[in-house]
Design an enzyme around this catalytic site. Structure first.
Site, PDB file in Angstrom:
ATOM      1  N   SER A  41       0.844  -1.192   0.000  1.00 32.37           N
ATOM      2  CA  SER A  41       0.000   0.000   0.000  1.00 32.37           C
ATOM      3  C   SER A  41       0.877   1.238   0.000  1.00 32.37           C
ATOM      4  O   SER A  41       1.992   1.217   0.544  1.00 32.37           O
ATOM      5  CB  SER A  41      -0.910   0.032   1.234  1.00 32.37           C
ATOM      6  OG  SER A  41      -1.598   1.268   1.326  1.00 32.37           O
TER       7      SER A  41
ATOM      8  N   TYR B 147      -1.333  -0.213  10.754  1.00 32.85           N
ATOM      9  CA  TYR B 147      -1.497  -0.602   9.345  1.00 32.85           C
ATOM     10  C   TYR B 147      -0.368  -0.047   8.497  1.00 32.85           C
ATOM     11  O   TYR B 147       0.254  -0.774   7.708  1.00 32.85           O
ATOM     12  CB  TYR B 147      -2.849  -0.102   8.825  1.00 32.85           C
ATOM     13  CG  TYR B 147      -3.074  -0.387   7.364  1.00 32.85           C
ATOM     14  CD1 TYR B 147      -3.428  -1.665   6.931  1.00 32.85           C
ATOM     15  CD2 TYR B 147      -2.942   0.617   6.399  1.00 32.85           C
ATOM     16  CE1 TYR B 147      -3.632  -1.937   5.589  1.00 32.85           C
ATOM     17  CE2 TYR B 147      -3.136   0.359   5.056  1.00 32.85           C
ATOM     18  CZ  TYR B 147      -3.492  -0.927   4.654  1.00 32.85           C
ATOM     19  OH  TYR B 147      -3.676  -1.186   3.325  1.00 32.85           O
TER      20      TYR B 147
END
Length: 294
Positions: free
Chosen positions: A177, A191
């Site tokens: 990501s 995250y």
């Protein structure tokens, strides 16, 4: 030197006869990847914890590539679950040509947007309960640990693909990501840190596998904002798809829209087919990192 005929897109991205495994393949980016691979000839095993979701994904989307998407229920949050998945694939296939490590979870801890003192920041990051500590471990288990052990467990099957297909090197594609690249925590430290770790893990595994003399490429795709259950925080629709309105992206992303299935398909096919691409990443973010800063 290749003749011009060999440079046609139908040849460059032809995956006929190739076997792929996509974790978290029942929705979101995993399903986008599975569709792209199946549409170009690969037999794709879509894996996830929910059989109903996987079955719906196959029934809804494999009409464009009949018999090319096969659901397998699997839980890769433990070594036992990973081993069970590999054993199931071994019963069905002699080798795996492509492994897409897409399964991932988000986190919610660490909103410091209102903090203006050390005390306020401590309250947001430390004093809000033991669940935050547990969440870090849970997020790392799925986003980093499982990625590592899944890749390791599939190495013999991946090497088998390289041995069986002259001129082909098997590929591992880690879906990371842009959250692991930018400087902001975006209110979810766990995250973003896990995705940064996944990026470095990709580089390390590519190097170690090459050092061992194995012709298995390991690369990553770092997506920006794409519609998924994670980004919309809602269940997929009856086609196992998610939707993000374009107007929510205005002023945030130079592209002024979320990513489309086609955008992800371009990246997946490049990473899958390019035999000279190893230890690298593709950032597909509509220019998000230009605005957010890295």
């Amino acid at each position: 030197m290749a003749p011009t005929e060999d440079l046609k897109r139908s040849h460059l991205f032809d995956l006929k006869g190739r076997v792929a495994v996509v974790t978290g393949g029942g929705s979101g980016i995993g399903l986008m990847a599975a569709q792209a691979l199946a549409a170009n000839g690969a037999k794709v095993y879509i894996c996830g914890r929910t059989q109903e979701k996987l079955q719906n994904a196959r029934e809804t989307h494999e009409y464009q590539a009949p018999g090319q998407m096969i659901p397998i229920t699997a839980d890769i949050s433990s070594k036992a679950g990973i081993a069970a998945l590999v054993e199931e694939i071994e019963r069905r296939e002699d080798c795996v040509c492509l492994l897409v490590n897409n399964a991932g979870v988000s986190s919610t801890s660490g909103d410091v947007s209102e903090a203006r003192s050390a005390t306020e920041m401590r309250k947001a990051l430390f004093d809000s309960g033991d669940s935050q500590f547990d969440e870090w471990e849970s997020v790392y288990r799925t986003n980093v640990t499982s990625m590592f052990f899944t890749t390791a467990a599939f190495l013999p099957l991946l090497q088998g693909s390289t041995d069986r297909h002259p001129g082909w090197s098997a590929g591992v594609i880690n879906i990371t990501s842009i959250s692991g690249l930018i400087k902001s925590a975006q209110h979810h430290f766990a995250y973003n840190a896990s995705k940064a770790a996944a990026e470095h893990l990709t580089r390390m595994m590519a190097a170690e596998i090459a050092e061992a003399g194995l012709r298995i490429r390991v690369n990553s795709i770092a997506p920006g904002v794409f519609p998924s259950e994670m980004t919309t925080k809602e269940e997929s629709d009856d086609r196992q798809k998610s939707f993000l309105p374009k107007d929510k992206m205005e002023g945030q992303i130079p592209a002024q829209r979320p990513g489309r299935d086609e955008d992800m398909a371009h990246a997946v096919l490049f990473a899958a087919a390019n035999q000279y691409f190893n230890g690298q990443r593709v950032v597909v973010d509509g220019g998000y990192t230009l605005s957010a800063g890295m």
